[in-house]
Design a protein around this motif. Structure first.
Motif, mmCIF file in Angstrom:
data_model
loop_
_atom_site.group_PDB
_atom_site.id
_atom_site.type_symbol
_atom_site.label_atom_id
_atom_site.label_comp_id
_atom_site.label_asym_id
_atom_site.label_seq_id
_atom_site.Cartn_x
_atom_site.Cartn_y
_atom_site.Cartn_z
ATOM 1 N N UNK A 100 -1.781 -32.905 17.127
ATOM 2 C CA UNK A 100 -0.626 -32.511 17.651
ATOM 3 C C UNK A 100 0.415 -32.103 16.660
ATOM 4 N N UNK A 101 0.199 -32.211 15.219
ATOM 5 C CA UNK A 101 1.264 -31.676 14.305
ATOM 6 C C UNK A 101 2.619 -32.800 14.504
ATOM 7 N N UNK A 102 2.442 -33.767 15.053
ATOM 8 C CA UNK A 102 3.839 -34.663 15.205
ATOM 9 C C UNK A 102 3.805 -35.491 13.630
ATOM 10 N N UNK A 103 4.882 -35.346 13.256
ATOM 11 C CA UNK A 103 5.275 -36.087 11.764
ATOM 12 C C UNK A 103 5.677 -37.259 11.843
ATOM 13 N N UNK A 104 6.255 -37.863 12.869
ATOM 14 C CA UNK A 104 6.664 -39.217 12.859
ATOM 15 C C UNK A 104 6.302 -39.984 14.241
ATOM 16 N N UNK B 2 -7.293 -31.627 10.115
ATOM 17 C CA UNK B 2 -5.584 -31.483 10.222
ATOM 18 C C UNK B 2 -5.183 -31.487 8.590
ATOM 19 N N UNK B 3 -3.784 -30.709 8.521
ATOM 20 C CA UNK B 3 -3.150 -31.099 7.440
ATOM 21 C C UNK B 3 -1.960 -31.769 7.722
ATOM 22 N N UNK B 4 -1.157 -32.137 6.701
ATOM 23 C CA UNK B 4 0.040 -33.015 6.707
ATOM 24 C C UNK B 4 0.974 -32.302 7.680
ATOM 25 N N UNK C 43 6.183 -29.513 14.739
ATOM 26 C CA UNK C 43 6.719 -29.789 13.557
ATOM 27 C C UNK C 43 8.248 -30.539 14.025
ATOM 28 N N UNK C 44 8.832 -31.309 13.353
ATOM 29 C CA UNK C 44 10.208 -32.035 13.255
ATOM 30 C C UNK C 44 10.189 -32.606 14.635
ATOM 31 N N UNK C 45 9.363 -33.136 15.365
ATOM 32 C CA UNK C 45 9.212 -34.315 16.171
ATOM 33 C C UNK C 45 8.929 -35.578 16.076
ATOM 34 N N UNK C 46 9.154 -36.377 16.974
ATOM 35 C CA UNK C 46 8.953 -37.783 16.669
ATOM 36 C C UNK C 46 8.087 -38.030 18.226
ATOM 37 N N UNK D 204 -2.860 -39.041 5.177
ATOM 38 C CA UNK D 204 -2.591 -37.576 5.745
ATOM 39 C C UNK D 204 -0.920 -37.179 5.979
ATOM 40 N N UNK D 205 -0.438 -38.066 5.331
ATOM 41 C CA UNK D 205 1.152 -37.604 5.381
ATOM 42 C C UNK D 205 2.192 -37.834 6.659
ATOM 43 N N UNK D 206 1.846 -38.891 7.477
ATOM 44 C CA UNK D 206 2.489 -39.149 8.677
ATOM 45 C C UNK D 206 3.418 -40.332 8.501
#
Length: 263
Positions: free
Chosen positions: A217-221, A122-124, A196-199, A239-241
């Motif tokens: 899943x690419x969820x940032x928050x 994964x990436x951030x 992206x842009x989901x919680x 990992x920037x979460x």
């Protein structure tokens, strides 16, 4: 197979010095087995305890988290075998993964590798929306609570909700297993990954498996009502979460990624 998340159970309740006979609603817990092969000949891959319902989403989300989804060409109930899903596809790869320790029971990531392995996959996650307001984060658990009908009746299920950057609740799933609820949520949203842009908000603590599934899943928050584990917090930082815990009673703690929160 019965997909009801609740089951009525007769009880005797002692209250105010008096015994009462009544029925109580319990959260249903049953095994779900994933098998690989054909209806005539199949081999076991995984067994997990879950609340019946949304089994296909659960299976897809679990396979995605394990990096096996692209090895599967089809998922269907195995006729004549309740609580069993049959996977078709690259049987050699799937069964090799089982031998390497992917098979899980209570824990969604037991034996599935180290944090280093996750970091290679994964990436951030991406957050380009405005910072979340503290007031919005504080009310997310209450918002999720409005989408927990089975919990309201039984008190025995976890929930996972997917929210947009504006705090709109987009979907929610319940299960006796917190990781199962997240797998159902991700499995239902596969066509939209990365999120992206989901919680992600959960009614549980933040163990490593919750952070892992969000990152994949690419969820940032991620916002949880309980405490994070040390591994969950360290992984989120690496990992920037954004990881928020103890979100209840108008309060919360930020363990990683505070830059996505305003104020």
């Amino acid at each position: 197979m019965d997909d009801s998340p609740l089951q009525s159970h007769p009880i005797r309740r002692y209250q105010g010095g008096i015994w009462h006979a009544l029925d109580d609603e319990l959260a249903v817990e049953e095994p779900l087995e994933l098998r690989v092969g054909t209806p005539e000949h199949s081999q076991p891959l995984s067994v997990t305890m879950r609340t019946p319902g949304h089994d296909l989403e659960l299976a897809r989300g679990w396979l995605h988290a394990e990096g096996l989804l692209d090895a599967v060409s089809g998922i269907s109930p195995l006729q004549g075998a309740p609580n069993v899903l049959l996977l078709t596809g690259d049987a050699e790869r799937l069964l090799a993964a089982r031998r390497e320790g992917v098979t899980s029971s209570a824990c969604g990531v037991c034996g599935s590798g180290s944090v280093e392995g996750l970091m290679r996959r994964v990436s951030a996650p991406v957050w380009t929306a405005p910072p979340l307001s503290p007031a919005l984060i504080a009310r997310l658990p209450d918002l999720l609570r409005t989408a927990q009908p089975a919990f309201s009746a039984s008190g025995g299920l976890h929930a996972a909700g997917l929210l947009g950057a504006d705090g709109t609740l987009l979907s929610a799933y319940e299960d006796v297993g917190r990781h199962n609820a997240v797998d159902k949520l991700v499995g239902a949203a596969l066509s939209r990954l990365p999120l992206d842009n989901h919680c992600l908000v959960t009614s549980s603590r933040a163990g490593f498996e919750i952070v892992q599934k969000a990152l994949l899943a690419g969820i940032p928050v991620v916002v949880t009502v309980g405490a994070p584990s040390s591994l969950a917090a360290e992984t989120a930082l690496s990992l920037g979460l954004t990881l928020v815990g103890f979100a209840r009673g108008g309060r919360f703690n930020v363990y990683a990624g505070a830059e996505r929160i305003g104020g």
